[in-house]
Design a protein around this motif. Sequence first.
Motif, PDB file in Angstrom:
ATOM      1  N   ALA A  58      52.206  29.895  25.510  1.00 16.86           N
ATOM      2  CA  ALA A  58      51.955  30.374  24.150  1.00 16.86           C
ATOM      3  C   ALA A  58      52.263  31.862  24.009  1.00 16.86           C
ATOM      4  O   ALA A  58      52.028  32.437  22.945  1.00 16.86           O
ATOM      5  CB  ALA A  58      50.510  30.095  23.760  1.00 16.86           C
ATOM      6  N   GLY A  59      52.761  32.471  25.077  1.00 13.26           N
ATOM      7  CA  GLY A  59      53.142  33.873  25.012  1.00 13.26           C
ATOM      8  C   GLY A  59      52.128  34.847  25.550  1.00 13.26           C
ATOM      9  O   GLY A  59      52.327  36.068  25.464  1.00 13.26           O
ATOM     10  N   TRP A  60      51.035  34.329  26.133  1.00 15.41           N
ATOM     11  CA  TRP A  60      50.005  35.191  26.699  1.00 15.41           C
ATOM     12  C   TRP A  60      50.128  35.207  28.226  1.00 15.41           C
ATOM     13  O   TRP A  60      49.592  34.341  28.909  1.00 15.41           O
ATOM     14  CB  TRP A  60      48.614  34.698  26.294  1.00 15.41           C
ATOM     15  N   ALA A  61      50.865  36.170  28.752  1.00 17.49           N
ATOM     16  CA  ALA A  61      50.923  36.332  30.202  1.00 17.49           C
ATOM     17  C   ALA A  61      49.507  36.599  30.699  1.00 17.49           C
ATOM     18  O   ALA A  61      48.701  37.246  30.018  1.00 17.49           O
ATOM     19  CB  ALA A  61      51.840  37.496  30.579  1.00 17.49           C
ATOM     20  N   ASN A  62      49.173  36.100  31.881  1.00 20.58           N
ATOM     21  CA  ASN A  62      47.790  36.233  32.329  1.00 20.58           C
ATOM     22  C   ASN A  62      47.683  36.272  33.844  1.00 20.58           C
ATOM     23  O   ASN A  62      48.643  35.952  34.564  1.00 20.58           O
ATOM     24  CB  ASN A  62      46.954  35.086  31.758  1.00 20.58           C
ATOM     25  N   LEU A  63      46.508  36.668  34.296  1.00 22.22           N
ATOM     26  CA  LEU A  63      46.211  36.744  35.722  1.00 22.22           C
ATOM     27  C   LEU A  63      45.006  35.872  36.048  1.00 22.22           C
ATOM     28  O   LEU A  63      44.022  35.856  35.317  1.00 22.22           O
ATOM     29  CB  LEU A  63      45.869  38.186  36.131  1.00 22.22           C
ATOM     30  N   THR A  64      45.095  35.151  37.152  1.00 22.58           N
ATOM     31  CA  THR A  64      43.934  34.494  37.739  1.00 22.58           C
ATOM     32  C   THR A  64      43.716  35.122  39.107  1.00 22.58           C
ATOM     33  O   THR A  64      44.645  35.667  39.708  1.00 22.58           O
ATOM     34  CB  THR A  64      44.148  32.980  37.892  1.00 22.58           C
ATOM     35  N   TYR A  65      42.497  35.074  39.602  1.00 25.45           N
ATOM     36  CA  TYR A  65      42.253  35.653  40.922  1.00 25.45           C
ATOM     37  C   TYR A  65      41.093  34.946  41.605  1.00 25.45           C
ATOM     38  O   TYR A  65      40.246  34.339  40.944  1.00 25.45           O
ATOM     39  CB  TYR A  65      41.987  37.159  40.823  1.00 25.45           C
ATOM     40  N   ASP A  66      41.096  35.011  42.922  1.00 26.38           N
ATOM     41  CA  ASP A  66      39.972  34.504  43.712  1.00 26.38           C
ATOM     42  C   ASP A  66      38.961  35.629  43.883  1.00 26.38           C
ATOM     43  O   ASP A  66      39.312  36.720  44.346  1.00 26.38           O
ATOM     44  CB  ASP A  66      40.433  34.055  45.106  1.00 26.38           C
ATOM     45  N   ALA A  67      37.722  35.381  43.491  1.00 26.21           N
ATOM     46  CA  ALA A  67      36.673  36.365  43.736  1.00 26.21           C
ATOM     47  C   ALA A  67      36.520  36.577  45.240  1.00 26.21           C
ATOM     48  O   ALA A  67      36.852  35.700  46.044  1.00 26.21           O
ATOM     49  CB  ALA A  67      35.353  35.888  43.137  1.00 26.21           C
ATOM     50  N   ARG A  68      36.039  37.739  45.617  1.00 25.38           N
ATOM     51  CA  ARG A  68      35.810  37.979  47.044  1.00 25.38           C
ATOM     52  C   ARG A  68      34.912  36.886  47.623  1.00 25.38           C
ATOM     53  O   ARG A  68      34.027  36.347  46.955  1.00 25.38           O
ATOM     54  CB  ARG A  68      35.163  39.346  47.278  1.00 25.38           C
ATOM     55  N   GLY A  69      35.178  36.517  48.858  1.00 24.31           N
ATOM     56  CA  GLY A  69      34.408  35.446  49.474  1.00 24.31           C
ATOM     57  C   GLY A  69      34.831  34.064  49.028  1.00 24.31           C
ATOM     58  O   GLY A  69      34.230  33.069  49.434  1.00 24.31           O
ATOM     59  N   HIS A  70      35.866  33.982  48.200  1.00 27.57           N
ATOM     60  CA  HIS A  70      36.352  32.704  47.689  1.00 27.57           C
ATOM     61  C   HIS A  70      37.854  32.582  47.935  1.00 27.57           C
ATOM     62  O   HIS A  70      38.588  33.577  47.902  1.00 27.57           O
ATOM     63  CB  HIS A  70      36.118  32.584  46.184  1.00 27.57           C
ATOM     64  N   GLY A  71      38.302  31.348  48.133  1.00 32.24           N
ATOM     65  CA  GLY A  71      39.730  31.079  48.218  1.00 32.24           C
ATOM     66  C   GLY A  71      40.435  31.966  49.225  1.00 32.24           C
ATOM     67  O   GLY A  71      40.024  32.091  50.378  1.00 32.24           O
ATOM     68  N   GLU A  72      41.506  32.615  48.762  1.00 30.06           N
ATOM     69  CA  GLU A  72      42.321  33.416  49.659  1.00 30.06           C
ATOM     70  C   GLU A  72      42.054  34.909  49.557  1.00 30.06           C
ATOM     71  O   GLU A  72      42.769  35.713  50.153  1.00 30.06           O
ATOM     72  CB  GLU A  72      43.795  33.111  49.394  1.00 30.06           C
ATOM     73  N   SER A  73      41.030  35.287  48.808  1.00 32.12           N
ATOM     74  CA  SER A  73      40.577  36.672  48.852  1.00 32.12           C
ATOM     75  C   SER A  73      39.784  36.892  50.136  1.00 32.12           C
ATOM     76  O   SER A  73      39.307  35.945  50.759  1.00 32.12           O
ATOM     77  CB  SER A  73      39.706  36.997  47.630  1.00 32.12           C
ATOM     78  N   ASP A  74      39.668  38.156  50.538  1.00 29.42           N
ATOM     79  CA  ASP A  74      38.968  38.463  51.785  1.00 29.42           C
ATOM     80  C   ASP A  74      37.492  38.062  51.718  1.00 29.42           C
ATOM     81  O   ASP A  74      36.863  38.116  50.657  1.00 29.42           O
ATOM     82  CB  ASP A  74      39.053  39.960  52.085  1.00 29.42           C
ATOM     83  N   TRP A  75      36.979  37.660  52.871  1.00 32.88           N
ATOM     84  CA  TRP A  75      35.559  37.410  53.031  1.00 32.88           C
ATOM     85  C   TRP A  75      34.971  38.607  53.774  1.00 32.88           C
ATOM     86  O   TRP A  75      35.606  39.147  54.684  1.00 32.88           O
ATOM     87  CB  TRP A  75      35.315  36.126  53.829  1.00 32.88           C
ATOM     88  N   LEU A  76      33.770  39.035  53.413  1.00 34.98           N
ATOM     89  CA  LEU A  76      33.162  40.203  54.029  1.00 34.98           C
ATOM     90  C   LEU A  76      32.710  39.901  55.448  1.00 34.98           C
ATOM     91  O   LEU A  76      32.008  38.915  55.689  1.00 34.98           O
ATOM     92  CB  LEU A  76      31.957  40.674  53.209  1.00 34.98           C
ATOM     93  N   GLU A  77      33.118  40.753  56.375  1.00 38.56           N
ATOM     94  CA  GLU A  77      32.670  40.573  57.758  1.00 38.56           C
ATOM     95  C   GLU A  77      31.158  40.614  57.850  1.00 38.56           C
ATOM     96  O   GLU A  77      30.539  39.864  58.600  1.00 38.56           O
ATOM     97  CB  GLU A  77      33.269  41.687  58.644  1.00 38.56           C
TER      98      GLU A  77
END
Length: 287
Positions: A58-77
């Motif tokens: 529809a013309g709305w470029a957008n971003l999705t992201y994994d919150a920290r500790g989720h998916g492929e974002s870093d997990w805190l040591e």
Amino acid sequence: MVTTLKSSIANPQRLPAPDGIALAIEQFGSGVPGVVFAHGFGQTRAAWTSCATACAAAGWANLTYDARGHGESDWLESGEYAVDQLSADLRCVCAFAGAPPVVVGASMGGLVGIAMAGSDAESCRALILVDITPRWEPAGVERILEFMRAHPFGFGSLEEAAAAIATYLPHRGARKSPERLRKLLIQSADGRLRWHWDPRMLEPIAEDGARHQADLLEAATRIRVPTLLISGAASDVVSEATINEFLELVPHARHAIVPQATHMVAGDENDQFTRHVLDFLASLEKI
């Protein structure tokens, strides 16, 4: 610097958060992202793929992201997670977008959206909350937490995981396909399949969120951007009382109800949910 990450989910970029944690982000559409999607606890950015694709079309470029500790974002040591970290991560992604975006936040993502929009009027252009209000129904949240605590040793197969989800979400007709399930699970060294989020963050975030409730109610009174609350008619996390309270705190907010949907609005009725999002985005173009 943002670099490319080899991924089993898609092909995300790596965005460093203020404390050095790397967040996995994915862009849909071309140009300056006008929308940022923030998922709920225990989900990944994959929860938004259908809606994000429709918004891009529809013309709305957008971003999705994994919150920290989720998916492929870093997990805190350290395993020492806090709500303030999640809020800082959302600010980071919004800043990366290049211009104040529309923030679409479900559950946990919506709460950090409320905190951000209420503390910094320039942080986002508008806010869409998905089945979450600053005050929530404890019984509904506890039901979710019970499910998330229920499988500490993971699953022996995708079929076993699918059965657990089907029991938790009996209103959905078909079970998740193996392809969709693989986006939610990771294989541990012992061969067991576990959820794609750090189990150490469950209790700290749940407790920290409860402590922040008074702050969230106060933050809601300071929201000045266009706001839409989308709720599921069958949700046990929000209720008529919590919705009415929110609409009193944010009198300019709109409210849309998705029939048949539970707290998992986008997953239950994605077409209807996406239509509400696109209608709201279209209304912003006239402002």
